[in-house]
Motif scaffolding. Sequence first.
Motif, PDB file in Angstrom:
ATOM      1  N   ALA A   1      54.656  62.856  80.873  1.00  0.00           N
ATOM      2  CA  ALA A   1      54.736  62.372  79.492  1.00  0.00           C
ATOM      3  C   ALA A   1      56.116  62.635  78.902  1.00  0.00           C
ATOM      4  CB  ALA A   1      53.668  63.047  78.642  1.00  0.00           C
ATOM      5  N   LYS A   2      56.704  63.776  79.244  1.00  0.00           N
ATOM      6  CA  LYS A   2      58.052  64.101  78.763  1.00  0.00           C
ATOM      7  C   LYS A   2      59.070  63.088  79.291  1.00  0.00           C
ATOM      8  CE  LYS A   2      59.000  67.043  76.526  1.00  0.00           C
ATOM      9  NZ  LYS A   2      59.257  67.141  75.062  1.00  0.00           N
ATOM     10  N   MET A   3      58.817  62.530  80.476  1.00  0.00           N
ATOM     11  CA  MET A   3      59.721  61.528  81.040  1.00  0.00           C
ATOM     12  C   MET A   3      59.738  60.261  80.180  1.00  0.00           C
ATOM     13  SD  MET A   3      58.766  62.054  85.096  1.00  0.00           S
ATOM     14  CE  MET A   3      60.188  61.291  85.884  1.00  0.00           C
ATOM     15  N   ILE A   4      58.575  59.879  79.660  1.00  0.00           N
ATOM     16  CA  ILE A   4      58.495  58.728  78.749  1.00  0.00           C
ATOM     17  C   ILE A   4      59.359  58.989  77.520  1.00  0.00           C
ATOM     18  CG2 ILE A   4      56.959  57.432  77.210  1.00  0.00           C
ATOM     19  CD1 ILE A   4      56.278  56.738  80.001  1.00  0.00           C
ATOM     20  N   GLU A   5      59.163  60.158  76.944  1.00  0.00           N
ATOM     21  CA  GLU A   5      59.896  60.525  75.734  1.00  0.00           C
ATOM     22  C   GLU A   5      61.408  60.543  75.984  1.00  0.00           C
ATOM     23  OE1 GLU A   5      60.472  64.585  73.180  1.00  0.00           O
ATOM     24  OE2 GLU A   5      58.411  64.061  73.718  1.00  0.00           O
ATOM     25  N   LYS A   6      61.816  61.151  77.098  1.00  0.00           N
ATOM     26  CA  LYS A   6      63.256  61.290  77.355  1.00  0.00           C
ATOM     27  C   LYS A   6      63.910  59.945  77.662  1.00  0.00           C
ATOM     28  CE  LYS A   6      65.240  64.950  78.621  1.00  0.00           C
ATOM     29  NZ  LYS A   6      65.845  66.104  79.293  1.00  0.00           N
ATOM     30  N   PHE A   7      63.183  59.050  78.337  1.00  0.00           N
ATOM     31  CA  PHE A   7      63.726  57.709  78.561  1.00  0.00           C
ATOM     32  C   PHE A   7      63.970  57.008  77.232  1.00  0.00           C
ATOM     33  CE2 PHE A   7      62.995  53.138  78.710  1.00  0.00           C
ATOM     34  CZ  PHE A   7      63.972  52.738  79.613  1.00  0.00           C
ATOM     35  N   CYS A   8      62.979  57.031  76.353  1.00  0.00           N
ATOM     36  CA  CYS A   8      63.116  56.340  75.066  1.00  0.00           C
ATOM     37  C   CYS A   8      64.219  56.945  74.212  1.00  0.00           C
ATOM     38  CB  CYS A   8      61.776  56.362  74.320  1.00  0.00           C
ATOM     39  SG  CYS A   8      60.500  55.323  75.066  1.00  0.00           S
ATOM     40  N   LEU A   9      64.346  58.263  74.234  1.00  0.00           N
ATOM     41  CA  LEU A   9      65.411  58.918  73.460  1.00  0.00           C
ATOM     42  C   LEU A   9      66.788  58.599  74.043  1.00  0.00           C
ATOM     43  CD1 LEU A   9      63.790  62.423  72.818  1.00  0.00           C
ATOM     44  CD2 LEU A   9      64.155  60.595  71.148  1.00  0.00           C
ATOM     45  N   GLN A  10      66.858  58.508  75.357  1.00  0.00           N
ATOM     46  CA  GLN A  10      68.138  58.226  76.016  1.00  0.00           C
ATOM     47  C   GLN A  10      68.721  56.884  75.579  1.00  0.00           C
ATOM     48  OE1 GLN A  10      67.855  58.446  80.291  1.00  0.00           O
ATOM     49  NE2 GLN A  10      69.911  57.666  80.645  1.00  0.00           N
ATOM     50  N   TYR A  11      67.845  55.932  75.302  1.00  0.00           N
ATOM     51  CA  TYR A  11      68.308  54.593  74.935  1.00  0.00           C
ATOM     52  C   TYR A  11      68.051  54.261  73.461  1.00  0.00           C
ATOM     53  CZ  TYR A  11      68.937  54.094  79.936  1.00  0.00           C
ATOM     54  OH  TYR A  11      69.355  54.270  81.241  1.00  0.00           O
ATOM     55  N   GLY A  12      67.815  55.296  72.655  1.00  0.00           N
ATOM     56  CA  GLY A  12      67.686  55.096  71.213  1.00  0.00           C
ATOM     57  C   GLY A  12      66.491  54.251  70.808  1.00  0.00           C
ATOM     58  N   LEU A  13      65.377  54.423  71.510  1.00  0.00           N
ATOM     59  CA  LEU A  13      64.193  53.596  71.256  1.00  0.00           C
ATOM     60  C   LEU A  13      63.178  54.267  70.330  1.00  0.00           C
ATOM     61  CD1 LEU A  13      63.694  52.247  74.898  1.00  0.00           C
ATOM     62  CD2 LEU A  13      64.782  51.095  72.969  1.00  0.00           C
ATOM     63  N   GLU A  14      63.491  55.495  69.887  1.00  0.00           N
ATOM     64  CA  GLU A  14      62.582  56.154  68.951  1.00  0.00           C
ATOM     65  C   GLU A  14      62.559  55.385  67.630  1.00  0.00           C
ATOM     66  OE1 GLU A  14      66.575  58.394  68.554  1.00  0.00           O
ATOM     67  OE2 GLU A  14      65.441  57.308  70.073  1.00  0.00           O
ATOM     68  N   ASP A  15      61.379  55.322  67.047  1.00  0.00           N
ATOM     69  CA  ASP A  15      61.119  54.578  65.812  1.00  0.00           C
ATOM     70  C   ASP A  15      61.331  53.067  65.973  1.00  0.00           C
ATOM     71  OD1 ASP A  15      60.531  56.970  64.435  1.00  0.00           O
ATOM     72  OD2 ASP A  15      62.666  57.323  64.101  1.00  0.00           O
TER      73      ASP A  15
END
Length: 452
Positions: A77-91
């Motif tokens: 699950a942390k991998m999902i989060e880190k991928f999205c954060l890496q490419y600015g996909l949060e929010d």
Amino acid sequence: MKNKHYDVLIVGGGISGTALFYELAKYTDVKSLCLLEKYEALSTLNSKGTSNSQTIHVGDIETNYTLEKAKITKRTAKMIEKFCLQYGLEDKIMFAHQKMALGVGKKEVHFIESRYNEFKELFPYLELWDVAKLKELEPKLVYADKEQTKIRPEPIIAMGTSTQYTTVDFGEMSEALALQAQQASDAITDIFYHSQVEQVEEMGDKTFKVTTTNGEQYTADFVVVDAGAHSLFLAHQMGYGKHMGCLPMAGSFYMTDGHFLNGKVYMVQNNKLPFAALHGDPDILAEGKTRFGPTALMLPKLERFKPGTYLDFWKTLNFDLKIVKIFWDLLKDSDIRNYIFKNFLFEVPFINKKLFVQDARKIVPSLSVDDIEYAKGFGGVRPQVLDKEKEKLMLGEASINPGCGIIFNMTPSPGATSCLGNAERDLKVVVEYLGLEYDEAQLLKDLTEEAL
């Protein structure tokens, strides 16, 4: 007629296929990759945002997870989060909501308290919320009436958090994975749509020939089939996984006409039931509304809301007396039998809403029939695998790897959450088989909290 050769060919453009496509492109020296997708776009089936609960399943509020399973799912699950954060996909495609597991009644309250004490070391952000706290966080859980003057009679307690990313549009994430794969590598990274795979054949020279229904042919040194229930269908064609059958379970949802919950509310799972317990989620694709579900209904087809696949279902079920015994053993249990019958009724017009509300009131006691509508077009199909050797329903993911350069994956929930972790597992097999270079240190740095 096309005839192209690739190092690796992936069948299926959902979240699992695109995750492997991305990791191979970014972290190995593979020279050519191909992704074949049956439909006109990525993630039109189970990874689509309307086909699942959009949840990052960490293991903190999923009460059917053991502590050992939660340790594994926490990492993926942390991998999902880190991928999205890496490419600015949060929010944008990933969101933070409050979430909790709710216990209702003395037995469940005791269970939640015990589970909190067992899991708080693994998930230090978890909090235990009593009635007073729940009045602040989720008042509709506490009150038995819409005017919020009458407290529900049963004792309740919840374990939860307000600090974590909880929700992802996995359909949009599939698009992001494919895009970043093509931007991250100098390798050939071809994606072909309208390319339904009809047959995979093992050639004599350690290569595979993949033929689509429109007559196109591709060859590859390694093939990974990430095609949901169709993975087992293609495996059976090649003589693999004959000890398995596939039981497609469809999940449906109900949508409120307004805002009911501030975050995700999960119920205590009945361990006898192999399907997800009812939960309520703020829907990120239906702003201001709350989605309740899923129901669980066996469908004799491999794809929801798509024509056909009935014959594929019968072939993939792999029906014989052992399958009959698995069904009989399931239906012998009155809890499972009643659950299956009730979930069938949840699909029947005119009576379905009234019946569903009775269950959903365990979360929101004041919920009425007028508050909800059957969510048309929402829900997907999860391939539950039947193990004919052990004569029982397999829980979790199933993967067939005969060791000859081909892998078949079937990923029911939490397959989307596990996509990058499963891709990492398959990547290692591909790398070893083809003798590729693999930048494991960079993958761990980018996608996990580990280091070599």
